[in-house]
Write an enzyme that holds these catalytic residues in place. Structure first.
Site, PDB file in Angstrom:
ATOM      1  N   ASN A   1     121.139  83.127 -44.010  1.00 21.93           N
ATOM      2  CA  ASN A   1     121.699  84.394 -43.535  1.00 21.93           C
ATOM      3  C   ASN A   1     122.840  84.768 -44.479  1.00 21.93           C
ATOM      4  O   ASN A   1     123.914  84.176 -44.431  1.00 21.93           O
ATOM      5  CB  ASN A   1     122.192  84.170 -42.101  1.00 21.93           C
ATOM      6  CG  ASN A   1     122.771  85.423 -41.496  1.00 21.93           C
ATOM      7  OD1 ASN A   1     122.856  86.467 -42.143  1.00 21.93           O
ATOM      8  ND2 ASN A   1     123.181  85.320 -40.248  1.00 21.93           N
TER       9      ASN A   1
ATOM     10  N   LYS B   1     125.262  81.573 -44.382  1.00 25.78           N
ATOM     11  CA  LYS B   1     125.040  80.630 -43.288  1.00 25.78           C
ATOM     12  C   LYS B   1     123.648  80.030 -43.473  1.00 25.78           C
ATOM     13  O   LYS B   1     122.740  80.733 -43.905  1.00 25.78           O
ATOM     14  CB  LYS B   1     125.115  81.340 -41.942  1.00 25.78           C
ATOM     15  CG  LYS B   1     126.500  81.856 -41.618  1.00 25.78           C
ATOM     16  CD  LYS B   1     126.529  82.467 -40.239  1.00 25.78           C
ATOM     17  CE  LYS B   1     127.914  83.056 -39.998  1.00 25.78           C
ATOM     18  NZ  LYS B   1     127.941  83.966 -38.863  1.00 25.78           N
TER      19      LYS B   1
ATOM     20  N   ARG C   1     117.226  86.105 -43.289  1.00 25.11           N
ATOM     21  CA  ARG C   1     117.590  87.222 -42.430  1.00 25.11           C
ATOM     22  C   ARG C   1     117.887  88.432 -43.315  1.00 25.11           C
ATOM     23  O   ARG C   1     118.731  88.354 -44.214  1.00 25.11           O
ATOM     24  CB  ARG C   1     118.831  86.872 -41.627  1.00 25.11           C
ATOM     25  CG  ARG C   1     119.243  88.005 -40.744  1.00 25.11           C
ATOM     26  CD  ARG C   1     120.541  87.677 -40.076  1.00 25.11           C
ATOM     27  NE  ARG C   1     120.871  88.700 -39.124  1.00 25.11           N
ATOM     28  CZ  ARG C   1     121.913  88.640 -38.344  1.00 25.11           C
ATOM     29  NH1 ARG C   1     122.698  87.598 -38.369  1.00 25.11           N
ATOM     30  NH2 ARG C   1     122.183  89.614 -37.523  1.00 25.11           N
TER      31      ARG C   1
ATOM     32  N   HIS D   1     121.051  93.866 -34.871  1.00 23.73           N
ATOM     33  CA  HIS D   1     121.100  92.667 -34.002  1.00 23.73           C
ATOM     34  C   HIS D   1     119.757  92.475 -33.287  1.00 23.73           C
ATOM     35  O   HIS D   1     119.691  91.856 -32.227  1.00 23.73           O
ATOM     36  CB  HIS D   1     122.196  92.778 -32.905  1.00 23.73           C
ATOM     37  CG  HIS D   1     123.590  92.689 -33.412  1.00 23.73           C
ATOM     38  ND1 HIS D   1     124.632  93.346 -32.788  1.00 23.73           N
ATOM     39  CD2 HIS D   1     124.122  92.031 -34.449  1.00 23.73           C
ATOM     40  CE1 HIS D   1     125.760  93.104 -33.435  1.00 23.73           C
ATOM     41  NE2 HIS D   1     125.477  92.299 -34.457  1.00 23.73           N
TER      42      HIS D   1
ATOM     43  N   LEU E   1     127.941  90.419 -27.976  1.00 18.67           N
ATOM     44  CA  LEU E   1     129.361  90.657 -28.239  1.00 18.67           C
ATOM     45  C   LEU E   1     129.903  89.565 -29.152  1.00 18.67           C
ATOM     46  O   LEU E   1     130.226  88.456 -28.706  1.00 18.67           O
ATOM     47  CB  LEU E   1     130.142  90.669 -26.911  1.00 18.67           C
ATOM     48  CG  LEU E   1     129.597  91.622 -25.835  1.00 18.67           C
ATOM     49  CD1 LEU E   1     130.302  91.409 -24.506  1.00 18.67           C
ATOM     50  CD2 LEU E   1     129.724  93.073 -26.291  1.00 18.67           C
ATOM     51  N   GLY E   2     129.951  89.859 -30.441  1.00 23.00           N
ATOM     52  CA  GLY E   2     130.502  88.914 -31.416  1.00 23.00           C
ATOM     53  C   GLY E   2     131.461  89.686 -32.295  1.00 23.00           C
ATOM     54  O   GLY E   2     132.139  90.599 -31.818  1.00 23.00           O
ATOM     55  N   ASN E   3     131.526  89.324 -33.585  1.00 18.47           N
ATOM     56  CA  ASN E   3     132.303  90.181 -34.500  1.00 18.47           C
ATOM     57  C   ASN E   3     131.722  91.579 -34.502  1.00 18.47           C
ATOM     58  O   ASN E   3     132.421  92.567 -34.472  1.00 18.47           O
ATOM     59  CB  ASN E   3     132.278  89.610 -35.912  1.00 18.47           C
ATOM     60  CG  ASN E   3     133.252  88.468 -36.036  1.00 18.47           C
ATOM     61  OD1 ASN E   3     134.352  88.520 -35.476  1.00 18.47           O
ATOM     62  ND2 ASN E   3     132.847  87.419 -36.729  1.00 18.47           N
ATOM     63  N   GLY E   4     130.403  91.643 -34.576  1.00 21.32           N
ATOM     64  CA  GLY E   4     129.697  92.909 -34.368  1.00 21.32           C
ATOM     65  C   GLY E   4     129.255  92.956 -32.915  1.00 21.32           C
ATOM     66  O   GLY E   4     128.946  91.910 -32.336  1.00 21.32           O
TER      67      GLY E   4
ATOM     68  N   ARG F   1     135.243  97.089 -36.616  1.00 16.77           N
ATOM     69  CA  ARG F   1     134.553  98.392 -36.674  1.00 16.77           C
ATOM     70  C   ARG F   1     134.906  99.231 -35.447  1.00 16.77           C
ATOM     71  O   ARG F   1     135.020  98.700 -34.345  1.00 16.77           O
ATOM     72  CB  ARG F   1     133.041  98.175 -36.716  1.00 16.77           C
ATOM     73  CG  ARG F   1     132.532  97.789 -38.080  1.00 16.77           C
ATOM     74  CD  ARG F   1     131.059  97.421 -38.040  1.00 16.77           C
ATOM     75  NE  ARG F   1     130.871  95.984 -38.039  1.00 16.77           N
ATOM     76  CZ  ARG F   1     129.713  95.373 -37.851  1.00 16.77           C
ATOM     77  NH1 ARG F   1     128.621  96.066 -37.625  1.00 16.77           N
ATOM     78  NH2 ARG F   1     129.634  94.056 -37.876  1.00 16.77           N
TER      79      ARG F   1
ATOM     80  N   ASP G   1     139.863  88.650 -34.293  1.00 18.44           N
ATOM     81  CA  ASP G   1     139.317  87.483 -33.607  1.00 18.44           C
ATOM     82  C   ASP G   1     139.702  87.522 -32.131  1.00 18.44           C
ATOM     83  O   ASP G   1     140.884  87.532 -31.794  1.00 18.44           O
ATOM     84  CB  ASP G   1     139.874  86.223 -34.288  1.00 18.44           C
ATOM     85  CG  ASP G   1     139.200  84.970 -33.777  1.00 18.44           C
ATOM     86  OD1 ASP G   1     139.284  84.696 -32.561  1.00 18.44           O
ATOM     87  OD2 ASP G   1     138.594  84.267 -34.594  1.00 18.44           O
TER      88      ASP G   1
ATOM     89  N   GLY H   1     129.359  85.278 -29.792  1.00 19.89           N
ATOM     90  CA  GLY H   1     130.637  84.561 -29.693  1.00 19.89           C
ATOM     91  C   GLY H   1     131.484  84.913 -28.485  1.00 19.89           C
ATOM     92  O   GLY H   1     131.867  84.021 -27.703  1.00 19.89           O
TER      93      GLY H   1
ATOM     94  N   GLU I   1     129.391  84.705 -25.026  1.00 20.67           N
ATOM     95  CA  GLU I   1     129.063  83.346 -24.588  1.00 20.67           C
ATOM     96  C   GLU I   1     130.300  82.544 -24.213  1.00 20.67           C
ATOM     97  O   GLU I   1     130.232  81.642 -23.392  1.00 20.67           O
ATOM     98  CB  GLU I   1     128.327  82.593 -25.714  1.00 20.67           C
ATOM     99  CG  GLU I   1     126.922  83.082 -25.957  1.00 20.67           C
ATOM    100  CD  GLU I   1     126.312  82.502 -27.234  1.00 20.67           C
ATOM    101  OE1 GLU I   1     126.642  81.355 -27.597  1.00 20.67           O
ATOM    102  OE2 GLU I   1     125.507  83.208 -27.876  1.00 20.67           O
TER     103      GLU I   1
ATOM    104  N   GLU J   1     119.443  83.191 -33.249  1.00 18.93           N
ATOM    105  CA  GLU J   1     118.814  84.007 -34.285  1.00 18.93           C
ATOM    106  C   GLU J   1     118.133  83.146 -35.332  1.00 18.93           C
ATOM    107  O   GLU J   1     117.034  83.457 -35.789  1.00 18.93           O
ATOM    108  CB  GLU J   1     119.886  84.895 -34.942  1.00 18.93           C
ATOM    109  CG  GLU J   1     120.380  85.980 -34.005  1.00 18.93           C
ATOM    110  CD  GLU J   1     121.713  86.569 -34.433  1.00 18.93           C
ATOM    111  OE1 GLU J   1     122.719  85.827 -34.408  1.00 18.93           O
ATOM    112  OE2 GLU J   1     121.757  87.741 -34.790  1.00 18.93           O
TER     113      GLU J   1
HETATM  114  P1  AMP Z   1     130.117  85.770 -33.566  1.00 13.78           P
HETATM  115  O1  AMP Z   1     130.146  86.974 -34.465  1.00 13.78           O
HETATM  116  O2  AMP Z   1     128.959  85.781 -32.609  1.00 13.78           O
HETATM  117  O3  AMP Z   1     130.264  84.474 -34.308  1.00 13.78           O
HETATM  118  O4  AMP Z   1     131.424  85.877 -32.622  1.00 13.78           O
HETATM  119  C1  AMP Z   1     132.711  85.844 -33.143  1.00 13.78           C
HETATM  120  C2  AMP Z   1     133.683  86.287 -32.065  1.00 13.78           C
HETATM  121  O5  AMP Z   1     133.576  85.408 -30.936  1.00 13.78           O
HETATM  122  C3  AMP Z   1     135.140  86.233 -32.531  1.00 13.78           C
HETATM  123  O6  AMP Z   1     135.831  87.389 -32.083  1.00 13.78           O
HETATM  124  C4  AMP Z   1     135.664  85.014 -31.799  1.00 13.78           C
HETATM  125  O7  AMP Z   1     137.036  85.100 -31.533  1.00 13.78           O
HETATM  126  C5  AMP Z   1     134.876  85.070 -30.505  1.00 13.78           C
HETATM  127  N1  AMP Z   1     134.931  83.773 -29.831  1.00 13.78           N
HETATM  128  C6  AMP Z   1     134.401  82.600 -30.245  1.00 13.78           C
HETATM  129  N2  AMP Z   1     134.733  81.603 -29.373  1.00 13.78           N
HETATM  130  C7  AMP Z   1     135.495  82.172 -28.411  1.00 13.78           C
HETATM  131  C8  AMP Z   1     136.143  81.679 -27.222  1.00 13.78           C
HETATM  132  N3  AMP Z   1     136.092  80.397 -26.892  1.00 13.78           N
HETATM  133  N4  AMP Z   1     136.842  82.553 -26.470  1.00 13.78           N
HETATM  134  C9  AMP Z   1     136.914  83.855 -26.809  1.00 13.78           C
HETATM  135  N5  AMP Z   1     136.311  84.387 -27.906  1.00 13.78           N
HETATM  136  C10 AMP Z   1     135.618  83.567 -28.697  1.00 13.78           C
END
Ligand code: AMP
Length: 397
Positions: free
Chosen positions: A7, A14, A87, A176, A206-209, A238, A280, A328, A331, A381
């Site tokens: 990826n 990754k 990817r 996604h 719900l992650g960075n994106g 974003r 973050d 991130g 979960e 993924e």
């Molecule tokens: P991803 O793009 O799916 O890797 O998600 C990254 C996002 O998940 C970042 O904003 C991280 O701060 C958030 N994240 C990861 N672990 C935690 C956690 N234990 N509590 C709150 N946010 C988290």
């Protein structure tokens, strides 16, 4: 024999290595060369051993691939790679299925690179490099846009002059997709409703994106990301959706140029832009707890936008059987899930706070009486990509 999944981002690569059946993940890692002053960091875990190396001499995807294969060889996993799953963020309208990569495919991907300038070019560099190093392996591209190729026309068209679509290809693609497709299938399994055409899901990645999708009977009805991955929910850096009139105003009255707008909306907005703390979510949660008012505001805005989106997607579906949290933040943040669900009782969704606080992977967090389910699903993924690559090995046998 094994299957390698790659990826590629603009400053990270990754990887994950799976067994021949694409079931067991043998090793995964990330190579990150964003912060040049710190050197390159590579972290990988192999079963219970994990290792971090830093200050590597890597400045591009080609070096990165060589390094990863070197590390895999060191732990005796590098020799038997039968297939490589890549990817690829944008497949345009051409690529709606995992595709075996040959020269013609590489050329077509090059042609649509301008649709995803941050993502497709590094993936292409990586593909070229790995194909040279592992010429015997099957190389398969799996697209983040593919799941959305069946979006209804009313969902993929924008209410702009129709010629924009016809002449410039302006339409919603959605992103996604690998994650949304995985979560949709996994949710149906967990609910024991596979092959049920009436299953109504709202999936929040719900992650960075961040993106949310309404899925009816396994097919997407609507999704929040659009022509680019900038539309929709508020994200780490974003903006998500904003009034397009703001851009016209900034260009006409304040002299902004396209590069400045691109930089601001993609890299300086969202949780970072509002909080001025970080992109973050963990750090923002901490700052909010420490009474940082801007961090509290950022979380409130983030949550309200997710709530509005769940509302509108549920209306499109005509109801909701399950809400899914993944990636991130989805979960790992009980606070986020709890805040989002606070106002969803009118949709028949009631969170069990004890389960929420002690949540484990792929579980139902709703109360017994809740009419709809609230699922936490760990997105996979890489495994989806490995499975797609594995199907090509089976075909060629
Ligand atoms: P991803 O793009 O799916 O890797 O998600 C990254 C996002 O998940 C970042 O904003 C991280 O701060 C958030 N994240 C990861 N672990 C935690 C956690 N234990 N509590 C709150 N946010 C988290």
């Amino acid at each position: 024999m094994s299957i390698l999944v790659l990826n590629s981002g603009s400053s990270t690569l990754k990887f994950a290595l799976f067994d021949e059946l694409a079931e067991e993940e043998l090793v995964r890692g990330t190579l990150d060369w964003y912060s040049q002053s710190e050197g390159v960091t590579m972290a990988y875990g192999f079963q219970k051993i994990s290792k971090t190396e830093s200050r590597l001499d890597i400045s591009n995807n080609r070096d990165a691939v060589e390094w990863i294969l070197h590390v895999l060889a060191e732990i005796n996993l590098g020799k038997s790679i039968r297939a490589v799953g890549h990817r690829v963020v944008h497949g345009g309208t051409k690529f709606c299925q995992p595709t075996l990569i040959n020269e013609k495919v590489i050329q077509s991907l090059g042609e649509i690179s301008e649709l995803a300038p941050l993502h497709n070019p590094p993936a292409l560099t990586t593909i070229g490099a790995v194909k040279t190093i592992l010429p015997e392996a099957a190389h398969v591209a799996v697209f983040d846009t593919a799941f959305f190729s069946t979006l209804p026309r009313s969902a993929y068209l924008y209410p702009v002059p129709y010629e924009w679509y016809e002449q410039y290809g302006i339409r919603r693609f959605g992103f996604h997709g690998i994650s949304h497709e995985y979560c949709s299938t996994r949710a149906a399994e967990l609910l024991d409703r596979q092959n049920d055409d009436s299953l109504k899901l709202v999936i929040c990645h719900l992650g960075n994106g961040c993106s949310a999708t309404a899925v009816l009977g396994g097919s997407p009805l609507a999704t929040t990301m659009g022509f680019t991955p900038l539309e929709g929910l508020m994200m780490g850096t974003r903006s998500g959706s904003i009034d397009p009139g703001i851009l016209i105003y900034l260009m006409k009255q304040q002299g902004f140029n396209p590069e400045q707008l691109d930089q601001s909306l993609n890299h300086q907005s969202g949780l970072l832009g509002v909080s001025d703390v970080s992109s973050d979510f963990r750090q923002i949660e901490q700052a909010a707890q420490d009474k940082n008012e801007r961090a509290q505001l950022a979380i409130k805005m983030f949550v309200e936008r997710i709530q509005s989106t769940i509302g509108s997607l549920s209306v499109l579906l005509g109801g909701i059987d399950a809400l899914i949290f993944t990636a991130g933040i989805g979960e790992h943040s009980p606070l986020l899930r709890s805040s989002v669900c606070e106002k969803l009782s009118f949709l028949g969704l009631e969170l069990n706070e004890v389960k929420n606080q002690n949540a484990h992977t792929d579980s139902d967090l709703a109360t017994k009486q809740s009419a709809g389910r609230i699922l936490l699903i760990q997105t996979r993924e890489e495994q989806m990509i490995a499975r797609a690559a594995q199907r090509f090995i089976m075909k060629s046998k």
